[in-house]
Design a protein around this motif. Structure first.
Motif, short mmCIF file in Angstrom:
data_model
loop_
_atom_site.label_atom_id
_atom_site.label_comp_id
_atom_site.label_asym_id
_atom_site.label_seq_id
_atom_site.Cartn_x
_atom_site.Cartn_y
_atom_site.Cartn_z
N GLY A 2 21.20 48.60 89.57
CA GLY A 2 21.56 49.00 90.93
C GLY A 2 21.12 47.98 91.98
O GLY A 2 21.78 47.81 93.00
N SER A 3 20.01 47.29 91.73
CA SER A 3 19.55 46.29 92.71
C SER A 3 20.53 45.12 92.78
O SER A 3 20.70 44.51 93.84
N HIS A 4 21.17 44.81 91.66
CA HIS A 4 22.20 43.76 91.69
C HIS A 4 23.44 44.24 92.45
O HIS A 4 24.09 43.46 93.15
N ALA B 118 26.53 43.22 97.29
CA ALA B 118 27.14 43.69 98.54
C ALA B 118 26.47 43.04 99.75
O ALA B 118 27.15 42.53 100.65
N GLN B 119 25.14 43.02 99.76
CA GLN B 119 24.42 42.54 100.95
C GLN B 119 24.56 41.03 101.16
O GLN B 119 24.55 40.56 102.29
N THR B 120 24.67 40.27 100.06
CA THR B 120 24.83 38.82 100.23
C THR B 120 26.27 38.46 100.60
O THR B 120 26.55 37.31 100.94
N GLY B 121 27.17 39.44 100.49
CA GLY B 121 28.58 39.17 100.79
C GLY B 121 29.33 38.56 99.62
O GLY B 121 30.54 38.31 99.71
N LEU B 122 28.62 38.36 98.49
CA LEU B 122 29.27 37.71 97.35
C LEU B 122 30.42 38.55 96.80
O LEU B 122 31.44 38.02 96.38
N LYS B 123 30.24 39.86 96.77
CA LYS B 123 31.28 40.71 96.20
C LYS B 123 32.57 40.60 97.00
O LYS B 123 33.65 40.44 96.45
N THR B 124 32.44 40.66 98.30
CA THR B 124 33.62 40.54 99.15
C THR B 124 34.23 39.15 99.02
O THR B 124 35.45 39.00 98.90
N ARG B 125 33.38 38.14 99.02
CA ARG B 125 33.86 36.76 98.99
C ARG B 125 34.62 36.44 97.69
O ARG B 125 35.58 35.67 97.69
N LEU B 126 34.14 37.03 96.57
CA LEU B 126 34.72 36.66 95.26
C LEU B 126 35.59 37.75 94.66
O LEU B 126 36.05 37.63 93.53
N ASP B 127 35.81 38.81 95.41
CA ASP B 127 36.56 39.95 94.86
C ASP B 127 37.98 39.57 94.43
O ASP B 127 38.56 40.18 93.53
N HIS B 128 38.54 38.55 95.09
CA HIS B 128 39.90 38.13 94.75
C HIS B 128 39.94 37.45 93.37
O HIS B 128 40.99 37.36 92.74
N GLY C 265 17.98 37.02 88.76
CA GLY C 265 17.22 37.49 89.91
C GLY C 265 18.18 38.04 90.96
O GLY C 265 19.37 38.26 90.68
N PHE C 266 17.70 38.22 92.18
CA PHE C 266 18.45 39.03 93.14
C PHE C 266 18.81 38.30 94.42
O PHE C 266 19.46 38.87 95.29
N THR C 267 18.37 37.03 94.56
CA THR C 267 18.72 36.31 95.78
C THR C 267 20.15 35.79 95.69
O THR C 267 20.75 35.76 94.60
N LEU C 268 20.67 35.35 96.82
CA LEU C 268 22.03 34.81 96.85
C LEU C 268 22.16 33.66 95.85
O LEU C 268 23.12 33.61 95.06
N ASP C 269 21.20 32.74 95.86
CA ASP C 269 21.32 31.57 94.98
C ASP C 269 21.19 31.96 93.51
O ASP C 269 21.89 31.42 92.65
N GLU C 270 20.30 32.90 93.23
CA GLU C 270 20.16 33.36 91.84
C GLU C 270 21.44 34.05 91.36
O GLU C 270 21.90 33.84 90.23
N ALA D 161 28.63 50.63 98.33
CA ALA D 161 30.01 50.41 98.78
C ALA D 161 30.21 50.98 100.18
O ALA D 161 30.89 50.38 101.03
N TYR D 162 29.60 52.15 100.45
CA TYR D 162 29.74 52.76 101.76
C TYR D 162 29.10 51.90 102.84
O TYR D 162 29.69 51.67 103.91
N GLU D 163 27.89 51.40 102.54
CA GLU D 163 27.19 50.60 103.53
C GLU D 163 27.94 49.32 103.85
O GLU D 163 27.95 48.85 104.97
N MET D 164 28.58 48.75 102.86
CA MET D 164 29.24 47.47 103.06
C MET D 164 30.72 47.62 103.39
O MET D 164 31.39 46.67 103.74
N LYS D 165 31.24 48.87 103.21
CA LYS D 165 32.67 49.11 103.46
C LYS D 165 33.53 48.06 102.77
O LYS D 165 34.33 47.35 103.39
N GLU D 166 33.29 47.94 101.45
CA GLU D 166 34.02 46.93 100.69
C GLU D 166 35.52 47.23 100.67
O GLU D 166 35.95 48.34 100.89
N THR D 167 36.26 46.20 100.34
CA THR D 167 37.69 46.36 100.18
C THR D 167 38.05 46.06 98.73
O THR D 167 37.61 45.07 98.18
N ILE D 168 38.81 46.92 98.14
CA ILE D 168 39.25 46.67 96.76
C ILE D 168 40.58 45.94 96.78
O ILE D 168 41.47 46.30 97.55
N VAL D 169 40.68 44.89 95.93
CA VAL D 169 41.96 44.19 95.87
C VAL D 169 42.68 44.56 94.59
O VAL D 169 42.10 45.07 93.68
#
Ligand code: SF4
Length: 371
Positions: free
Chosen positions: A44-46, A51-61, A227-232, A363-371
């Motif tokens: 769950g931490s991942h 979501a918080q690093t924006g990676l999911k939104t950025r790479l969802d496509h 790990g859990f940072t953006l770079d990791e 997902a709620y906090e980040m209001k992700e978009t599913i493609v």
């Protein structure tokens, strides 16, 4: 087991370069296989970090991210939650718990509602606080709710050991522990689940060690302990796609700052001495052999008394919640009809919206978009 160097911090241009490489590799896979690569973040931490690093939104496509069963509150079966809640109906009981259990709906109440109606429920930050509460209330039975994966298990066992050393007789433990290997193996045997690799849970790996995940080598599926940072997270995704597109699956430890080959030897010793694997019920998955833990005979006197568990009504409440499908990667949170309509963090219908680490909450906090 493959090794990777400890991550240096990436510069902005290195990050962009890595995102470009991930994008290229993912598209190469998509071209060859007719669909996006699918990676499950088990922990769950991942889920929250993606979501918080924006990676999911950025790479969802380019990548289909699916959440796995790594949030301990979310995977706890409703029958177990009902049982926990019913314990406070017994006379002379003080229930102690991590705070994230308080709002999880059972079939007829939550612990929070019970507390508001007068039940003696106390939230701890560390399970050893339950020992102090037991010492201070010798005439009552103090029950410690033992929920969690291998990450949390040592803290629960530390409380038990402290109670043993202090000869505290009125502490009982309700165990609903989860083991990571049986659940991942079960998911890989599910013909309905499409998953091409795992972001493996860094905190669990810290306890069990990277070698624990060698079972994935037999399944020919890439896994990266992260790990859990953006770079990791970025380097872990790149390593996953390198393995996937090269057809060289394996397990990489990309969290070597805290994860060793053997894990935490003291914690592992405690687990083998104090616990024995038993079948455990998982939300949405039913009972899985050897996926939970019970006390060994030597520590069985800490098991919650069967007298307290006899009056445990359980009625399955049909809410339309699809946490089981979310936890097994079959749907994304936004695909649940209740998401953001009836089910919100202020009015959670299921545990995946309650827990901060839950997929639906993230997902709620980040209001992700599913493609
Ligand atoms: S959005 Fe709510 S109801 Fe739907 S799966 Fe998630 S927690 Fe359950």
């Amino acid at each position: 087991m493959m090794k990777s160097p400890v991550n240096p911090e990436l510069s902005k241009s290195e990050r962009e370069q890595m995102i470009h490489q991930i994008d290229t590799l993912a598209k190469q896979y998509q071209k060859e296989n007719g669909r996006k690569p699918v990676i499950m973040e088990v922990c769950g931490s991942h889920t929250v970090a993606l979501a918080q690093t924006g990676l999911k939104t950025r790479l969802d496509h380019a990548i289909r991210f699916i959440s796995g069963p790594g949030c301990p509150v979310c995977v706890t079966d409703q029958s177990a939650i009902d049982q926990m809640i019913s314990l406070v109906d017994q006379p002379g009981v003080i229930l102690t718990t991590f705070g994230d259990m308080m709002r999880v709906p059972g079939s007829y109440a939550t612990l929070m509602e019970k507390k508001q109606r007068g039940a003696d429920i106390r939230i701890f930050y560390s399970p050893t606080e339950a020992v102090t509460i037991a010492e201070n209330n010798p005439g009552q039975t103090v029950i410690l709710l033992g929920i969690g994966f291998e990450t949390t298990i040592p803290a629960i066992l530390a409380a038990v050991r402290e109670a043993e050393e202090k000869s505290v007789k009125n502490l009982q433990v309700y165990l609903s522990l989860k083991r990571i290997e049986p659940i991942l193996s079960t998911l890989l045997n599910d013909p309905d689940l499409v998953v091409d690799g795992f972001i493996l849970p860094g905190h669990v790996a810290m306890i069990v060690g990277e070698r624990h995940f060698n079972f994935l080598n037999n399944r020919s599926i890439p896994g990266v302990i992260s790990g859990f940072t953006l770079d990791e997270m970025l380097t872990s995704l790149k390593q996953y796609l390198d393995m996937l597109t090269a057809g060289t699956p394996g397990v990489i430890n990309n969290y070597q700052a805290v994860v060793t080959a053997e894990g935490n030897p003291v914690a592992r010793q405690w687990i083998s001495e104090m616990l024995t694997p038993v079948k455990e019920a998982w939300r949405g998955l039913g009972e899985i052999p050897e996926s939970g833990y019970a006390f060994t005979d030597r520590f069985s006197h800490f098991r919650v008394s069967s007298d307290l568990l006899t009056q445990t009504p359980h009625r399955v409440k049909k809410t339309g919640c699809r946490c089981g499908d979310v936890l097994t990667g079959k749907i994304q949170p936004l695909e649940c009809a209740l998401f953001d309509r009836i089910c919100t963090p202020d009015n959670p219908v299921g545990p995946c919206m309650v827990s901060h680490e839950g997929s639906c909450s993230a997902a709620y906090e980040m209001k992700e978009t599913i493609v």
